[in-house]
Design a protein around this motif. Sequence first.
Motif, mmCIF file in Angstrom:
data_model
loop_
_atom_site.group_PDB
_atom_site.id
_atom_site.type_symbol
_atom_site.label_atom_id
_atom_site.label_comp_id
_atom_site.label_asym_id
_atom_site.label_seq_id
_atom_site.Cartn_x
_atom_site.Cartn_y
_atom_site.Cartn_z
ATOM 1 N N GLY A 54 -0.790 -2.627 4.935
ATOM 2 C CA GLY A 54 0.193 -1.614 5.280
ATOM 3 C C GLY A 54 1.364 -2.119 6.102
ATOM 4 O O GLY A 54 2.272 -1.355 6.445
ATOM 5 N N LYS A 57 4.231 -6.087 3.442
ATOM 6 C CA LYS A 57 4.361 -7.370 2.735
ATOM 7 C C LYS A 57 4.749 -7.146 1.272
ATOM 8 O O LYS A 57 5.684 -7.769 0.771
ATOM 9 N N THR A 58 4.008 -6.256 0.614
ATOM 10 C CA THR A 58 4.318 -5.973 -0.787
ATOM 11 C C THR A 58 5.718 -5.383 -0.925
ATOM 12 O O THR A 58 6.486 -5.774 -1.816
ATOM 13 N N SER A 59 6.063 -4.480 -0.031
ATOM 14 C CA SER A 59 7.402 -3.877 -0.093
ATOM 15 C C SER A 59 8.485 -4.944 0.059
ATOM 16 O O SER A 59 9.549 -4.859 -0.578
HETATM 17 N N1 LIG Z 1 4.888 3.753 -3.503
HETATM 18 C C1 LIG Z 1 4.822 4.097 -2.205
HETATM 19 N N2 LIG Z 1 5.168 5.334 -1.784
HETATM 20 C C2 LIG Z 1 5.127 5.681 -0.472
HETATM 21 N N3 LIG Z 1 4.746 4.837 0.505
HETATM 22 C C3 LIG Z 1 4.388 3.604 0.163
HETATM 23 C C4 LIG Z 1 4.404 3.163 -1.212
HETATM 24 N N4 LIG Z 1 3.997 1.861 -1.248
HETATM 25 C C5 LIG Z 1 3.745 1.529 0.029
HETATM 26 N N5 LIG Z 1 3.979 2.550 0.871
HETATM 27 C C6 LIG Z 1 3.820 2.534 2.343
HETATM 28 O O1 LIG Z 1 4.650 1.503 2.865
HETATM 29 C C7 LIG Z 1 3.995 0.814 3.908
HETATM 30 C C8 LIG Z 1 3.960 -0.673 3.573
HETATM 31 O O2 LIG Z 1 3.131 -0.869 2.447
HETATM 32 P P1 LIG Z 1 3.011 -2.255 1.702
HETATM 33 O O3 LIG Z 1 4.344 -2.832 1.520
HETATM 34 O O4 LIG Z 1 2.197 -2.029 0.475
HETATM 35 O O5 LIG Z 1 2.191 -3.112 2.769
HETATM 36 P P2 LIG Z 1 1.234 -4.376 2.588
HETATM 37 O O6 LIG Z 1 1.550 -5.034 1.293
HETATM 38 O O7 LIG Z 1 1.547 -5.232 3.782
HETATM 39 O O8 LIG Z 1 -0.168 -3.858 2.632
HETATM 40 C C9 LIG Z 1 2.628 1.455 4.065
HETATM 41 O O9 LIG Z 1 2.698 2.380 5.109
HETATM 42 C C10 LIG Z 1 2.417 2.129 2.742
HETATM 43 O O10 LIG Z 1 1.595 3.254 2.891
#
Ligand SMILES: Nc1ncnc2c1ncn2[C@@H]1O[C@H](COP(=O)(O)OP(=O)(O)O)[C@@H](O)[C@H]1O
Length: 251
Positions: A54, A57-59
């Motif tokens: 959360g 990283k993915t974002s």
């Molecule tokens: N498609 C989405 N819609 C709404 N919120 C999202 C979505 N994808 C990720 N998030 C939120 O964005 C934040 C960062 O997520 P993410 O980038 O997936 O983190 P990580 O890859 O580090 O686990 C988290 O709070 C997650 O819940």
Amino acid sequence: MRHHFPSKDTNLNTEPALLEVNNLRAGYGPIEVLKGISLEVRAGEIVTIIGANGAGKTSTLMSISGCLKATGGTVRFAGKEIQRLPAHEIVKCGICQSPEGRKIFPRLTVHENLEMGAFTRSDTAGIKHDLEKAFHLFPILKERRRQLGGTLSGGEQQMLAVARALLGRPQLLLLDEPSLGLAPLIILKIFDAIRELNKEGMSILLVEQNARLALKLAHRGYVMETGAITMHDEASRLLNDQRIRDAYLGE
Ligand SMILES: Nc1ncnc2c1ncn2[C@@H]1O[C@H](COP(=O)(O)OP(=O)(O)O)[C@@H](O)[C@H]1O
Ligand SMILES: [Mg+2]
């Protein structure tokens, strides 16, 4: 933990980095999840972003690859601003992504999945060459090339996701959690392949929850917490930092 390390880098190379992310902001609807990310990947480096689930990283990878639109800041690749380009144009610039969860096409064969990775290209001979290279890196994919993607094991699907990204002929490869859910031996195989690609000159931005593994492989690392970079340093220094050991290495 919100310490910011000044770069201890003694590298006097003034050439601009291959990837320069500056104050990048992005989010989902009204919720901002990237709160001004800055990082860079120099040509030939493996750089890792570690952080809890959360953290964003993915974002970060998604907004570098153009799948998540930046709302602020810049992404420069080989000196050119790319943050407003559509995702397929970013692939053409030389950035290809192996996404979290692999996202292979289950009803296409292994071979067809790999062809999808080359969707922006028309250089038939080059594609064939890169296909052979991918098969050399992951021989099991050659054996399974006529099998449907959905029938592969988790590890084979991960190899396929990396190989598919390679079919875009990246200069910079974005890898999102390549070790997730895999057995230790399979993880080693995949990390060996990443090391081999890097030895051949490919620059790599690696996102991992497995911080120990990632920091052992990478040259440099960034630590991400709730949408911000809180530390960055040489990977070996991060591995030996007590705060990192406490928070991410379970020591
Ligand atoms: N498609 C989405 N819609 C709404 N919120 C999202 C979505 N994808 C990720 N998030 C939120 O964005 C934040 C960062 O997520 P993410 O980038 O997936 O983190 P990580 O890859 O580090 O686990 C988290 O709070 C997650 O819940
Ligand atoms: Mg993630």
